[in-house]
Write an enzyme that holds these catalytic residues in place. Structure first.
Site, PDB file in Angstrom:
ATOM      1  N   CYS A   1       4.223   1.483   5.522  1.00  0.00           N
ATOM      2  CA  CYS A   1       4.237   2.074   5.641  1.00  0.00           C
ATOM      3  C   CYS A   1       4.102   3.012   7.536  1.00  0.00           C
ATOM      4  O   CYS A   1       5.160   2.262   8.477  1.00  0.00           O
ATOM      5  CB  CYS A   1       3.260   3.150   5.842  1.00  0.00           C
TER       6      CYS A   1
ATOM      7  N   ARG B   1      -1.540   3.848   3.687  1.00  0.00           N
ATOM      8  CA  ARG B   1      -0.636   3.651   2.400  1.00  0.00           C
ATOM      9  C   ARG B   1      -0.735   2.247   2.834  1.00  0.00           C
ATOM     10  O   ARG B   1      -0.689   1.487   0.931  1.00  0.00           O
ATOM     11  CB  ARG B   1       0.745   4.648   2.445  1.00  0.00           C
TER      12      ARG B   1
ATOM     13  N   ASP C   1      10.487   0.829 -14.606  1.00  0.00           N
ATOM     14  CA  ASP C   1       9.878   1.083 -15.815  1.00  0.00           C
ATOM     15  C   ASP C   1      11.513   1.413 -16.834  1.00  0.00           C
ATOM     16  O   ASP C   1      11.173   1.649 -18.473  1.00  0.00           O
ATOM     17  CB  ASP C   1       9.362   2.812 -15.607  1.00  0.00           C
TER      18      ASP C   1
END
Length: 200
Positions: free
Chosen positions: A9, A15, A116
């Site tokens: 980050c 993060r 995904d």
């Protein structure tokens, strides 16, 4: 051989350390031999995580206390098998340092989104398995699928909002986005331990 993941980050105090700590824990649970570290493009070198980010890690059951901010370098990129960045600007900086790292550098949410897509595509052919039990093979599959997966509604949807010096609500949103994405990354990489079946 140990698989090396680098989380990136800006300051390396919010993060990227949270994502690294959470991903390391998820992959350890899955029995993947992995080392997950983090760095920042403009790191607050040797600084601890912000109190808000440290609280995110503790809520996830991981210990943030050993973290010290570290500057991103070409050597760190070259030593990494997968680079997961918080936002597109960080990917650009990684590629400025090491242009050849393009195929193994993704935003965290981008990698989870493409993984995904690959998992859903696999349902068309349930007999599909990976020829290799190597996480690097999964990274390569995600890389070649980058142009096939449906793009996000807006480019910003592949980024994680920067919560540094912002409200608790922004920290909560960053925590949610990172947790969802890390879970997707972990499922994808853990699938290599089962030949690509089920885990993804």
């Amino acid at each position: 051989m140990t698989f090396h993941v680098l989380s990136v980050c800006t300051g390396n105090v919010c993060r990227s350390p949270f994502a690294a700590q959470l991903l390391a824990a998820r992959l350890a649970e899955a029995g993947i031999d992995v080392e997950v570290t983090s760095a920042g493009t403009h790191a607050l070198v040797d600084s601890p995580m912000t109190p808000e980010a440290a609280a995110m890690s503790r809520r996830a059951g991981v210990d943030p206390d050993a973290h010290a901010g570290r500057q991103l370098t070409a050597e760190l990129v070259q030593a990494s098998d997968l680079i997961l960045v918080a936002a597109r600007e960080h990917r650009a900086r990684v590629l400025q340092l090491v242009p050849r790292a393009s195929r193994r550098t993704f935003t965290l949410r981008e990698f989870a989104r493409i993984a995904d897509f690959v998992a859903r595509a696999r349902t068309v052919d349930p007999s599909f398995t990976f020829a290799s039990d190597d996480p690097a093979a999964r990274v390569e599959e995600i890389a070649v699928s980058r142009g096939l997966a449906e793009p996000p509604a807006t480019p910003q949807d592949d980024d994680v909002v920067d919560p540094y010096r912002r409200s608790p609500e922004v920290y909560a949103e960053a925590e949610r986005l990172i947790t969802v994405a890390v879970d997707g990354v972990a499922r994808a990489l853990a699938a290599t331990a089962s030949g690509g079946r089920g885990a993804a």
